[in-house]
Design an enzyme around this catalytic site. Structure first.
Site, short mmCIF file in Angstrom:
data_model
loop_
_atom_site.label_atom_id
_atom_site.label_comp_id
_atom_site.label_asym_id
_atom_site.label_seq_id
_atom_site.Cartn_x
_atom_site.Cartn_y
_atom_site.Cartn_z
N PHE A 65 -41.97 19.85 -4.56
CA PHE A 65 -42.46 19.51 -3.22
C PHE A 65 -43.40 18.31 -3.35
CE2 PHE A 65 -45.12 20.05 0.57
CZ PHE A 65 -44.17 20.32 1.53
N ASP A 117 -46.77 27.11 -8.31
CA ASP A 117 -46.90 27.05 -6.86
C ASP A 117 -45.95 28.11 -6.28
OD1 ASP A 117 -46.70 26.48 -4.13
OD2 ASP A 117 -46.98 24.33 -4.44
N TYR A 141 -48.94 30.48 5.38
CA TYR A 141 -48.24 30.43 6.67
C TYR A 141 -46.73 30.56 6.57
CZ TYR A 141 -48.02 25.45 5.33
OH TYR A 141 -47.84 24.28 4.64
N LYS A 142 -46.20 30.71 5.36
CA LYS A 142 -44.75 30.86 5.24
C LYS A 142 -44.42 32.36 5.25
CE LYS A 142 -44.27 26.33 3.18
NZ LYS A 142 -44.52 25.56 1.95
N ARG A 175 -31.61 24.00 5.98
CA ARG A 175 -32.14 25.18 5.28
C ARG A 175 -32.08 26.39 6.21
NH1 ARG A 175 -38.00 24.11 2.87
NH2 ARG A 175 -38.46 24.12 5.10
C1 LIG Z 1 -45.27 24.36 2.02
C2 LIG Z 1 -45.64 23.89 0.67
C3 LIG Z 1 -46.92 23.39 0.42
C4 LIG Z 1 -47.88 23.23 1.57
O1 LIG Z 1 -49.05 22.60 1.23
P1 LIG Z 1 -50.22 22.54 2.31
O2 LIG Z 1 -51.28 21.78 1.64
O3 LIG Z 1 -50.65 23.96 2.58
O4 LIG Z 1 -49.70 21.88 3.53
C5 LIG Z 1 -47.24 23.04 -0.88
N1 LIG Z 1 -46.36 23.17 -1.89
C6 LIG Z 1 -45.11 23.65 -1.68
C7 LIG Z 1 -44.17 23.80 -2.81
C8 LIG Z 1 -44.71 24.00 -0.39
O5 LIG Z 1 -43.49 24.44 -0.17
#
Ligand SMILES: *Cc1c(COP(=O)(O)O)cnc(C)c1O
Length: 412
Positions: A125, A197, A222-223, A371
């Site tokens: 990501f 992560d 939030y996921k 997705r």
């Molecule tokens: C959604 C996601 C994030 C989100 O990061 P924020 O700082 O909370 O916006 C980070 N890493 C991964 C792999 C994600 O899928």
């Protein structure tokens, strides 16, 4: 739409089927985007209304003690710990995943300060890679340097220059699941610390951080944890690192005695030192209530259902000749799959917009990926089957070719 008997039977025997009633979801919508923003648990809606009115509205500043606001980051952290295979006292809820990545990267680089490379995966990501790039810019290449390689090259790239291996357990595009135990062990054999992560795995599958001897982890509120937009993220740090770990965002809330207002910083006890500023209480309240949904949930059952849902969807697509242009990017082997399924298609954007217009909420990821997220707590097998029928209709009748499905918004 009437689903085949097998689908009806799968729902009838689903041990999690009652969980859907704990969420507020529009009745005409099949929500397959819980991997981007989880749905709203009824308990969270009720709790935040009460907290705003009674605690903030009436008890005001006394609530820090009277209603234990000050303890929320660790309290919520312990609830998350139970979902990710961690003993209590090793998880804290705070800030965003990006900010938390900065903190744990700095901690890990400090522990392994003889080395300077942060090894990661090219298709991680972006924020994970960006945070390392920012750290490198700030500290200089001799203290921190990003090396990103393709997944196949990860193991052979673990050498004596690598300080930290930073990986996302489930890839946000393909939904591919890493072998956490193996990669962590191989990293440790080379003296490399690991940062995992868990953005796409916490709340979606069984995780065993303690058992895998992970050093640090971060994840998203939030996921799959359903904590609401911009919910606090979390940090895990293994107990063995607590005595000496540090992090550079040394704000007053991470101080050992914040209300002594001392001149010099002294890091707080264990996980508390990962706090920087004042905790986001209202968001923590929502996340705390949202996590109650998991209180009676067996994560092994949740994983079994998640795999059942993804398997059903893949089978529906596979067995439909008109969907042969959809290329599966997720692993066919379910043991290598998270809780989402991704397909590439030349018209992915328009098809995703047409699906959304037909109340099947999915998301699009550039350049050509759709997705489908599978949240076992509020999706049924019937939902998944119905979603596949909507997809078939949109493709067979070429509904996605309407111009309105090609206009892009700011957030996709
Ligand atoms: C959604 C996601 C994030 C989100 O990061 P924020 O700082 O909370 O916006 C980070 N890493 C991964 C792999 C994600 O899928």
């Amino acid at each position: 739409m009437f689903a085949p008997d097998t689908v009806v039977s799968l729902d009838r025997h689903d041990p999690l089927k009652r969980k859907r009633d704990e969420f507020l979801l529009p009745s005409d919508t099949i929500y397959m985007d819980g991997n981007s923003l989880g749905a709203l648990p009824k308990q969270a809606k009720d709790r935040i209304a009460k907290v705003v009115e009674q605690q903030w509205g009436n008890d005001l500043i006394h609530s820090w003690n009277k209603h234990h606001w000050i303890d929320l980051p660790l309290k919520v952290g312990d609830k998350i710990a139970a979902l990710i295979g961690a003993e209590k006292g090793q998880v804290i809820a705070c800030d965003s995943t990006s900010v938390n990545l900065f903190k744990v990267l700095a901690s890990a680089l400090k522990v392994n300060s003889q080395r300077h490379v942060v090894l990661s995966q090219r298709d991680n990501f972006p924020t994970d890679l960006y945070m390392v790039q920012g750290m490198s810019e700030f500290l200089g290449d001799e203290a921190c340097q990003l090396k990103s390689v393709s997944e196949e090259l990860l193991l052979e790239s673990l050498d004596e220059s690598v300080a930290v291996l930073m990986l996302t357990q489930v890839n946000f595009r393909s939904g591919r699941l890493h072998d956490m135990q193996l990669l962590t062990r191989r990293a440790h054999e080379k003296g490399v610390l690991v940062v995992w992560d868990l953005a796409h795995s916490a709340g979606a599958l069984e995780i065993s951080l303690d058992k895998c001897e992970v050093d640090f982890a971060v994840g998203c509120g939030y996921k799959y944890l359903n904590g609401g937009p911009g919910a606090p993220a979390f940090i895990y740090a293994a107990k063995r690192h607590h005595p000496y770990m540090t992090q550079p965002l040394s704000g007053w809330m991470g101080h050992a005695r914040p209300f002594e207002f001392e001149h010099d910083y002294h890091a707080g006890e264990a996980m508390l030192r990962f706090l920087a500023g004042t905790p986001n209480i209202l968001s923590l309240v929502v996340l705390d209530a949202a996590l109650e949904v998991f209180s009676q949930v067996d994560m092994a059952e949740l994983r079994t259902k998640s795999l059942g849902l993804t398997e059903l969807f893949i089978n529906c697509v596979d067995s439909t000749p008109s969907l042969s242009d959809f290329e599966l990017l997720s692993p066919r082997n379910k043991l290598e799959r998270g809780s989402q399924v991704a397909y590439s298609h030349p018209d992915a954007f328009a098809i995703s917009q047409a699906l959304i217009a037909h109340k099947v909420v999915v998301d699009f990821r550039a350049p050509n990926i759709i997705r489908f997220g599978f949240t076992p707590l509020y999706l049924s097998y019937q939902d998944v089957w119905s979603a596949s029928q909507v997809l078939i209709k949109i493709v067979e009748e070429q509904l996605y070719r309407e111009p309105k499905y090609n206009a892009r918004s700011k957030v996709t």
